[in-house]
Each structure stands twice: as C-alpha cells, then as structure tokens.
Design a protein around this motif. Structure first.
Motif, mmCIF file in Angstrom:
data_model
loop_
_atom_site.group_PDB
_atom_site.id
_atom_site.type_symbol
_atom_site.label_atom_id
_atom_site.label_comp_id
_atom_site.label_asym_id
_atom_site.label_seq_id
_atom_site.Cartn_x
_atom_site.Cartn_y
_atom_site.Cartn_z
ATOM 1 N N ASP A 50 0.752 -1.160 -0.049
ATOM 2 C CA ASP A 50 0.075 0.046 0.024
ATOM 3 C C ASP A 50 0.750 1.203 -0.023
ATOM 4 O OD1 ASP A 50 -2.615 1.045 2.126
ATOM 5 O OD2 ASP A 50 -1.925 1.866 0.266
ATOM 6 N N GLU A 51 0.991 1.989 -1.057
ATOM 7 C CA GLU A 51 1.697 3.178 -0.930
ATOM 8 C C GLU A 51 0.705 4.315 -1.440
ATOM 9 O OE1 GLU A 51 4.456 3.160 -4.594
ATOM 10 O OE2 GLU A 51 2.985 2.108 -5.656
ATOM 11 N N SER A 52 -0.619 4.316 -0.754
ATOM 12 C CA SER A 52 -1.329 5.361 -1.015
ATOM 13 C C SER A 52 -0.899 6.709 -0.263
ATOM 14 C CB SER A 52 -2.908 4.963 -0.605
ATOM 15 O OG SER A 52 -2.853 4.579 0.878
ATOM 16 N N GLY A 53 -0.130 6.612 0.690
ATOM 17 C CA GLY A 53 0.208 7.856 1.364
ATOM 18 C C GLY A 53 1.404 8.724 0.884
ATOM 19 N N MET A 54 1.948 7.792 -0.090
ATOM 20 C CA MET A 54 3.275 8.423 -0.939
ATOM 21 C C MET A 54 3.312 9.523 -1.732
ATOM 22 S SD MET A 54 6.192 6.779 0.485
ATOM 23 C CE MET A 54 7.469 5.934 -1.170
ATOM 24 N N PRO A 55 3.820 10.680 -1.590
ATOM 25 C CA PRO A 55 3.970 11.506 -2.758
ATOM 26 C C PRO A 55 4.095 10.779 -4.017
ATOM 27 C CG PRO A 55 5.277 12.497 -0.636
ATOM 28 C CD PRO A 55 4.838 10.985 -0.591
ATOM 29 N N LYS A 56 3.379 11.479 -4.985
ATOM 30 C CA LYS A 56 3.822 10.878 -6.282
ATOM 31 C C LYS A 56 5.127 10.899 -6.941
ATOM 32 C CE LYS A 56 -0.571 9.961 -6.502
ATOM 33 N NZ LYS A 56 -1.193 8.558 -6.119
ATOM 34 N N GLU A 57 6.098 11.940 -6.514
ATOM 35 C CA GLU A 57 7.031 12.180 -6.943
ATOM 36 C C GLU A 57 8.209 12.356 -6.000
ATOM 37 O OE1 GLU A 57 5.519 14.874 -10.803
ATOM 38 O OE2 GLU A 57 6.827 15.853 -9.224
ATOM 39 N N ARG A 58 9.288 11.853 -6.470
ATOM 40 C CA ARG A 58 10.964 12.004 -5.640
ATOM 41 C C ARG A 58 10.553 11.018 -4.631
ATOM 42 N NH1 ARG A 58 11.484 15.808 -2.755
ATOM 43 N NH2 ARG A 58 9.236 16.863 -2.346
ATOM 44 N N PHE A 59 9.513 10.312 -3.780
ATOM 45 C CA PHE A 59 9.415 9.388 -2.916
ATOM 46 C C PHE A 59 9.461 8.041 -3.243
ATOM 47 C CE2 PHE A 59 9.012 11.728 0.890
ATOM 48 C CZ PHE A 59 8.947 13.169 0.611
ATOM 49 N N SER A 60 10.430 7.203 -2.891
ATOM 50 C CA SER A 60 10.077 5.798 -3.116
ATOM 51 C C SER A 60 10.494 4.755 -1.901
ATOM 52 C CB SER A 60 11.351 5.366 -4.385
ATOM 53 O OG SER A 60 12.620 5.514 -4.187
ATOM 54 N N ALA A 61 10.234 3.578 -1.794
ATOM 55 C CA ALA A 61 10.498 2.851 -0.585
ATOM 56 C C ALA A 61 10.523 1.327 -1.122
ATOM 57 C CB ALA A 61 9.285 2.805 0.436
ATOM 58 N N GLU A 62 11.489 0.757 -0.306
ATOM 59 C CA GLU A 62 11.742 -0.592 -0.729
ATOM 60 C C GLU A 62 12.271 -1.584 0.649
ATOM 61 O OE1 GLU A 62 15.236 -0.933 -3.050
ATOM 62 O OE2 GLU A 62 16.804 -0.326 -1.462
ATOM 63 N N PHE A 63 11.867 -2.652 0.535
ATOM 64 C CA PHE A 63 12.247 -3.603 1.640
ATOM 65 C C PHE A 63 12.566 -4.828 1.245
ATOM 66 C CE2 PHE A 63 12.362 -5.388 5.427
ATOM 67 C CZ PHE A 63 11.481 -6.216 6.105
ATOM 68 N N PRO A 64 13.827 -5.009 0.569
ATOM 69 C CA PRO A 64 14.503 -6.267 0.058
ATOM 70 C C PRO A 64 14.417 -7.377 0.861
ATOM 71 C CG PRO A 64 16.217 -4.556 0.946
ATOM 72 C CD PRO A 64 14.991 -3.916 1.154
ATOM 73 N N LYS A 65 14.784 -8.516 0.384
ATOM 74 C CA LYS A 65 14.884 -9.722 0.936
ATOM 75 C C LYS A 65 15.903 -9.895 1.952
ATOM 76 C CE LYS A 65 15.263 -14.712 -0.272
ATOM 77 N NZ LYS A 65 15.543 -15.820 -1.367
ATOM 78 N N GLU A 66 17.056 -9.109 1.736
ATOM 79 C CA GLU A 66 17.904 -8.942 2.701
ATOM 80 C C GLU A 66 18.223 -7.532 2.959
ATOM 81 O OE1 GLU A 66 18.414 -13.275 2.982
ATOM 82 O OE2 GLU A 66 19.338 -11.442 4.271
ATOM 83 N N GLY A 67 18.326 -7.113 4.451
ATOM 84 C CA GLY A 67 18.571 -5.933 4.627
ATOM 85 C C GLY A 67 17.566 -5.143 5.026
ATOM 86 N N SER A 101 14.664 -1.688 5.362
ATOM 87 C CA SER A 101 13.988 -1.084 4.593
ATOM 88 C C SER A 101 14.296 0.388 4.260
ATOM 89 C CB SER A 101 12.663 -0.871 4.943
ATOM 90 O OG SER A 101 11.602 -0.116 4.342
ATOM 91 N N ILE A 102 14.373 0.983 3.029
ATOM 92 C CA ILE A 102 14.575 2.196 2.733
ATOM 93 C C ILE A 102 13.664 3.137 2.325
ATOM 94 C CG2 ILE A 102 16.645 3.489 1.569
ATOM 95 C CD1 ILE A 102 18.183 1.405 3.088
#
Lengths: 117, 114
Positions: A56-73, A75-76
């Motif tokens: 769910d990324e409904s609260g993320m601004p449309k531009e400039r913001f991104s998030a990830e949660f990789p298999k290892e390591g 979340s960014i």
C-alpha cells in the motif's frame, strides 16, 4: 530483542540532495510501515511493505519518494531532490504480520529527523 | 473519510490524579485502535491495542475502553506520576487484510506536576 532500529537519527540535507532513511524491523517481523510527522501536524501514513513487495503506497507523494524492503537488509525510504517541505520526522514501524489480533500491532522506531536547508 | 480527534489537546494535572484522555473517530467500521505514548524528540511506544470486538484493555495503571457504535475510546490513567508526562496518541486501523494504515489523532499533551 532489539526493537525497530532507524538510522540515521538526524539527517541534514541541502535542497536538491538525496535523503536515504533506513529501518531495520524487529527480528522476525516481515511487515514494515513508514509514517511522516510534519511540524505541528499529526502522523500520516506513507507506505506499507512486505519483503520485496509494496502493499500500500497510497500515502506516498507521487514524485521523488520511493521505498523498498529487500529480501535481505533494511527497508529504505528514499527522497530525491529534497525540498524544505520534506523536513519532518520519519517513523518506521514493523509488525509480525500473520495471525491477526496482536500480530497486527505496529511497533515503532525512534524516527529519523530530516532537516532540509 | 475517517477522522480521529483527541480531546483535550493539552492537560496539566497534579501528581496522583486519575485522568481520562478521549479519542473519537468518525467511521465506526474500524478493525482496531491503538494508544501510543510519544516523548519529546523520541519515537512512539505502543501502550494498548483494542480489537474492534473488544470493549477494553488494561495494562498496569492504564485502561483503554472502546465504544465502536459511538466512535469513542478513552484512555484512563490511574494515580498519575510525573513520568507519565508525554503526548498520548490514538490511532485507528480501518479494515482487515492489506489495508493496514493507521489514521492518527493529533494527540493530548499531558503534564503531570510533582
């Protein structure tokens, strides 16, 4: 057991730079959430991730913001070309995610306070 | 659209008093409600989580109640102590499944004076 870890605790960036915020969930938790607290405002949901998936990324601004949660390591949460309005406290939370009931409880980290000059 | 309101915005009490913090929400179709504590410059500590099927939860000197039909929750703090001074936030989760976002109130800033 260590709780949710966030680093850095404080981050200063100049306008136009990139900000990378890290979150390590509670050991064994597979669900991560990001929230933003703007000065004098309440907390706002940004994004909900499971390992390798954005749910769910409904609260993320449309531009400039991104998030990830990789298999290892960790979340960014990445903010490109920061502007002064991005100055806020960014909180990460995690939950076990399965089983319902208290498995839905979100546990929060200490936050990263981003200041954009 | 779900809105969460907390009253009062600020509260100052002498040590030892019992007190009640209020949280109201506009959409009664919630999945659960959590009460948190936030200390200045710090993160959030989860205090109590109440599922929509529950009426109350207790932890030590804290008791949280939930009345879904009226859209209200209260956090009762017994025998308040200076260490209870903090901002108390309530947050609701709307649905089960993958909609897990929490909708937040603005908080009640509590000062317990020795």
């Amino acid at each position: 057991n260590a709780g949710v870890m966030q680093n850095p605790r404080h981050l200063v960036r100049r306008r136009g730079q990139e900000a990378r915020l890290r979150c390590s969930p509670v050991k064994g938790h597979s669900h991560v959430y990001w929230y933003r607290q703007l000065p004098e405002e309440g907390l706002k949901f940004m994004v909900y991730l499971q390992k390798e998936n954005i749910i769910d990324e409904s609260g993320m601004p449309k531009e400039r913001f991104s998030a990830e949660f990789p298999k290892e390591g960790p979340s960014i949460l990445r903010i490109q070309q920061v502007v002064r309005g991005d100055s806020a406290a960014y909180f990460c939370a995690s939950s076990p995610g399965t089983g319902g009931g208290r498995y839905d409880e979100q546990f929060f980290g200490p936050g990263t306070r981003l200041t954009v000059l | 659209k779900q809105e969460v309101t907390q009253i009062p915005a600020a509260l100052s009490v002498p040590e030892g008093e019992n007190l009640v913090l209020n949280c109201s929400f506009t959409d009664s179709a919630i999945y659960n409600l959590q009460w948190f504590r936030q200390d200045p410059g710090k993160g959030l500590t989860s205090l109590l989580l109440i599922q929509s099927s529950q009426r109350e939860q207790t932890s030590g000197r804290l008791n949280a109640s939930l009345d879904k039909s009226s859209g209200r929750s209260t956090l009762y703090i017994a025998a308040s102590q200076p260490g209870d001074s903090a901002t108390y936030l309530c947050a609701v989760r709307l649905n089960a499944g993958n909609n897990r976002k929490l909708i937040w109130g603005l908080g009640t800033s509590l000062a317990v004076n020795p």
